[in-house]
Design a protein around this motif. Structure first.
Motif, PDB file in Angstrom:
ATOM      1  N   ILE A   1      29.280  35.291  37.445  1.00 28.41           N
ATOM      2  CA  ILE A   1      30.464  34.491  37.778  1.00 28.41           C
ATOM      3  C   ILE A   1      31.428  34.455  36.601  1.00 28.41           C
ATOM      4  CG2 ILE A   1      31.277  32.144  38.243  1.00 28.41           C
ATOM      5  CD1 ILE A   1      28.780  31.764  39.983  1.00 28.41           C
ATOM      6  N   ALA A   2      30.903  34.249  35.396  1.00 30.21           N
ATOM      7  CA  ALA A   2      31.754  34.177  34.210  1.00 30.21           C
ATOM      8  C   ALA A   2      32.502  35.489  33.981  1.00 30.21           C
ATOM      9  CB  ALA A   2      30.921  33.825  32.985  1.00 30.21           C
ATOM     10  N   LEU A   3      31.811  36.619  34.211  1.00 28.89           N
ATOM     11  CA  LEU A   3      32.409  37.921  33.936  1.00 28.89           C
ATOM     12  C   LEU A   3      33.393  38.368  35.003  1.00 28.89           C
ATOM     13  CD1 LEU A   3      29.364  40.011  32.639  1.00 28.89           C
ATOM     14  CD2 LEU A   3      31.386  39.365  31.330  1.00 28.89           C
ATOM     15  N   ASN A   4      33.096  38.082  36.262  1.00 34.13           N
ATOM     16  CA  ASN A   4      33.762  38.795  37.351  1.00 34.13           C
ATOM     17  C   ASN A   4      34.581  37.958  38.317  1.00 34.13           C
ATOM     18  OD1 ASN A   4      32.581  41.347  36.568  1.00 34.13           O
ATOM     19  ND2 ASN A   4      30.645  40.583  37.392  1.00 34.13           N
ATOM     20  N   TYR A   5      34.643  36.641  38.130  1.00 30.63           N
ATOM     21  CA  TYR A   5      35.355  35.819  39.102  1.00 30.63           C
ATOM     22  C   TYR A   5      36.324  34.844  38.432  1.00 30.63           C
ATOM     23  CZ  TYR A   5      32.068  37.768  42.421  1.00 30.63           C
ATOM     24  OH  TYR A   5      31.343  38.649  43.197  1.00 30.63           O
ATOM     25  N   GLY A   6      36.955  35.298  37.347  1.00 35.08           N
ATOM     26  CA  GLY A   6      37.892  34.451  36.626  1.00 35.08           C
ATOM     27  C   GLY A   6      39.303  34.579  37.159  1.00 35.08           C
ATOM     28  N   THR A   7      39.875  33.477  37.615  1.00 30.64           N
ATOM     29  CA  THR A   7      41.256  33.475  38.099  1.00 30.64           C
ATOM     30  C   THR A   7      42.191  33.856  36.960  1.00 30.64           C
ATOM     31  OG1 THR A   7      40.698  31.677  39.614  1.00 30.64           O
ATOM     32  CG2 THR A   7      43.039  32.099  39.246  1.00 30.64           C
ATOM     33  N   GLY A   8      43.061  34.828  37.216  1.00 31.97           N
ATOM     34  CA  GLY A   8      44.011  35.275  36.210  1.00 31.97           C
ATOM     35  C   GLY A   8      43.441  36.263  35.221  1.00 31.97           C
ATOM     36  N   ALA A   9      42.219  36.738  35.466  1.00 27.83           N
ATOM     37  CA  ALA A   9      41.593  37.738  34.598  1.00 27.83           C
ATOM     38  C   ALA A   9      40.992  38.852  35.451  1.00 27.83           C
ATOM     39  CB  ALA A   9      40.531  37.107  33.708  1.00 27.83           C
ATOM     40  N   SER A  10      39.898  38.558  36.140  1.00 23.83           N
ATOM     41  CA  SER A  10      39.308  39.547  37.044  1.00 23.83           C
ATOM     42  C   SER A  10      39.818  39.400  38.476  1.00 23.83           C
ATOM     43  CB  SER A  10      37.776  39.439  37.020  1.00 23.83           C
ATOM     44  OG  SER A  10      37.366  38.098  37.193  1.00 23.83           O
ATOM     45  N   ILE A  11      40.417  38.242  38.793  1.00 25.79           N
ATOM     46  CA  ILE A  11      41.013  37.987  40.111  1.00 25.79           C
ATOM     47  C   ILE A  11      42.446  37.518  39.885  1.00 25.79           C
ATOM     48  CG2 ILE A  11      40.901  36.603  42.225  1.00 25.79           C
ATOM     49  CD1 ILE A  11      37.912  36.331  41.799  1.00 25.79           C
ATOM     50  N   ASP A  12      43.395  38.020  40.684  1.00 25.60           N
ATOM     51  CA  ASP A  12      44.806  37.687  40.496  1.00 25.60           C
ATOM     52  C   ASP A  12      45.030  36.183  40.467  1.00 25.60           C
ATOM     53  OD1 ASP A  12      45.861  40.245  40.206  1.00 25.60           O
ATOM     54  OD2 ASP A  12      46.055  40.548  42.363  1.00 25.60           O
ATOM     55  N   GLY A  13      45.926  35.773  39.546  1.00 26.85           N
ATOM     56  CA  GLY A  13      46.099  34.367  39.244  1.00 26.85           C
ATOM     57  C   GLY A  13      47.358  33.720  39.779  1.00 26.85           C
ATOM     58  N   THR A  14      47.929  32.823  38.987  1.00 25.17           N
ATOM     59  CA  THR A  14      48.878  31.833  39.486  1.00 25.17           C
ATOM     60  C   THR A  14      50.325  32.024  39.040  1.00 25.17           C
ATOM     61  OG1 THR A  14      48.392  30.376  37.601  1.00 25.17           O
ATOM     62  CG2 THR A  14      47.070  30.085  39.604  1.00 25.17           C
ATOM     63  N   PHE A  15      50.610  32.996  38.199  1.00 25.97           N
ATOM     64  CA  PHE A  15      51.988  33.151  37.730  1.00 25.97           C
ATOM     65  C   PHE A  15      52.773  33.995  38.733  1.00 25.97           C
ATOM     66  CE2 PHE A  15      50.207  32.566  33.206  1.00 25.97           C
ATOM     67  CZ  PHE A  15      50.245  31.176  33.354  1.00 25.97           C
ATOM     68  N   ARG A  16      52.961  33.410  39.906  1.00 22.50           N
ATOM     69  CA  ARG A  16      53.673  34.029  41.028  1.00 22.50           C
ATOM     70  C   ARG A  16      54.088  32.928  42.006  1.00 22.50           C
ATOM     71  NH1 ARG A  16      48.601  36.766  44.432  1.00 22.50           N
ATOM     72  NH2 ARG A  16      46.954  35.463  43.519  1.00 22.50           N
ATOM     73  N   GLN A  17      54.944  33.266  42.942  1.00 23.29           N
ATOM     74  CA  GLN A  17      55.416  32.271  43.911  1.00 23.29           C
ATOM     75  C   GLN A  17      54.406  31.997  45.011  1.00 23.29           C
ATOM     76  OE1 GLN A  17      59.079  34.478  44.885  1.00 23.29           O
ATOM     77  NE2 GLN A  17      60.222  32.623  44.325  1.00 23.29           N
ATOM     78  N   PHE A  18      53.775  33.036  45.514  1.00 21.35           N
ATOM     79  CA  PHE A  18      52.832  32.912  46.634  1.00 21.35           C
ATOM     80  C   PHE A  18      51.579  33.718  46.316  1.00 21.35           C
ATOM     81  CE2 PHE A  18      57.188  32.875  48.271  1.00 21.35           C
ATOM     82  CZ  PHE A  18      57.239  31.633  48.893  1.00 21.35           C
TER      83      PHE A  18
END
Length: 363
Positions: free
Chosen positions: A110-127
């Motif tokens: 989980i620590a390696l592969n499921y990080g929002t804004g690192a391994s999964i697209d994050g929040t610096f966007r509108q939608f």
């Protein structure tokens, strides 16, 4: 179900590892929703040191190529996938950092592969489309930017205080907590400890920040530059028994004094090492290493040392309920940026001039 159906989203991606200059702004199609996903109109976000590390190629966990950065975000649900049951359009939600860490212990996967804004697209966007399990309900009295601050710094402080079982036993009316400085985790820890009924001793290196700490409820403030052996002073302020819990953020430069401040059977929650890693490099020299307590000292002086990496969704939900009940408001730096000015916000973070979280308003 859906409130509306945006076609495109303005967003940032990390292209290379040259620091903030690696951030690229573009407009792309809104991703299609999977059955388990929720489409969120992101209204507020905040920055973390990890965001800067990702642009520098120094983040120690998995980073996807052309990642949309940002773990901290809050907004409004616009649409839900066919199997979603936790949220509906119109709900106000906050993202979590480790998207698969629902409860219990954190795993390496989980620590390696499921990080929002690192391994999964994050929040610096509108939608953005997010797994419904990776969101929590937002407290009603805070703004979207304030809510976003809870994702990383907020739940880290909550876990440091109340995670692992001992915090709930030793805090409350009459308990003593020691916090360090005016970083976001420390400010949250101060606020949460006061809301729980504990008394708080805060440390700072700057007399100009004493008033901020007092305004958030600190019972005592120690300037550690003026008082190098502040651990003994903190213990004296408790009547000689010592503090119940220290939220340790600096690492080898302060942990000796943190241990000196503790009562018998107290706890140090280690959440960072902004003072260096104590590995003999940089400012962490051999003298500093000698000041770091050994594991044997946890027995000799009877205290518990516990490492903390953010927290689970269950802990975040518990924290949000407490924030709602207590009226706590996250501390946001006076300078708030627009999404289009994200690169400038990164540079502001790198300069270290912020007090509280750096907020990003998204329209």
């Amino acid at each position: 179900m859906a409130l509306n159906n945006p076609k495109t989203t303005k967003q940032w991606t990390v292209e290379g590892f040259e620091g903030p200059s690696s951030l690229q702004f573009s407009e792309m199609p809104v991703p299609s929703l999977k059955d388990n996903e929720v489409l969120v109109q992101i209204k507020g976000a905040t920055l973390n040191p990890r965001d800067l590390l990702i642009t520098q190629g120094q983040y120690p966990w998995t980073v996807k190529q052309s990642i949309i950065p940002g773990s901290d975000g809050a907004g409004i649900v616009l649409a839900t996938g066919s199997s979603v049951t936790r949220f509906k359009p119109g709900d106000r939600v906050i993202t979590t950092l480790n998207q698969k860490h629902i409860c219990g212990s954190l795993t390496k996967d989980i620590a390696l592969n499921y990080g929002t804004g690192a391994s999964i697209d994050g929040t610096f966007r509108q939608f953005g489309a997010f797994d419904e399990q990776a969101l929590v309900a937002m407290p009603s009295h805070v703004s979207f930017v304030e809510a976003a601050a809870l994702t990383c710094a907020g739940v880290t402080a909550w876990n440091a205080l109340f995670g692992g079982g001992r915090g709930k036993e030793i805090l409350g009316e009459g308990g003593w907590v020691l916090t360090q400085g005016t970083g976001s985790v420390s400010l949250f820890a101060l606020q949460f400890a006061k809301a729980s009924g504990a008394r708080v001793i805060a440390t700072t290196s700057s007399s100009s920040k004493i008033s901020l700490l007092q305004s958030l409820g600190a019972d005592h403030v120690i300037n550690y530059r003026e008082t190098p052996n502040w651990g003994a002073d903190a213990k004296e302020l408790t009547g000689g028994s010592g503090v119940d819990l220290v939220v340790e953020v600096a690492g080898p430069t302060t942990i000796r004094q943190s241990a000196e401040s503790l009562k018998l059977d107290g706890q140090i929650s280690v959440v960072g090492f902004i003072g260096g890693q104590g590995d003999g490099s940089g400012d962490s020299n051999a003298q500093t290493q000698g000041q770091v307590p050994s594991l044997l000292e946890t027995w000799l002086n009877l205290y518990t040392a516990r490492g903390v990496w953010v927290g689970s969704r269950e802990q975040m939900e518990e924290m949000c309920r407490a924030v709602e009940a207590s009226g706590v408001r996250p501390v946001i730096d006076e300078r708030v940026f627009k999404l289009e000015d994200l690169r400038e916000a990164y540079e502001y973070l790198a300069e270290g001039r912020n007090v509280g979280k750096i907020g990003i308003e998204i329209q």
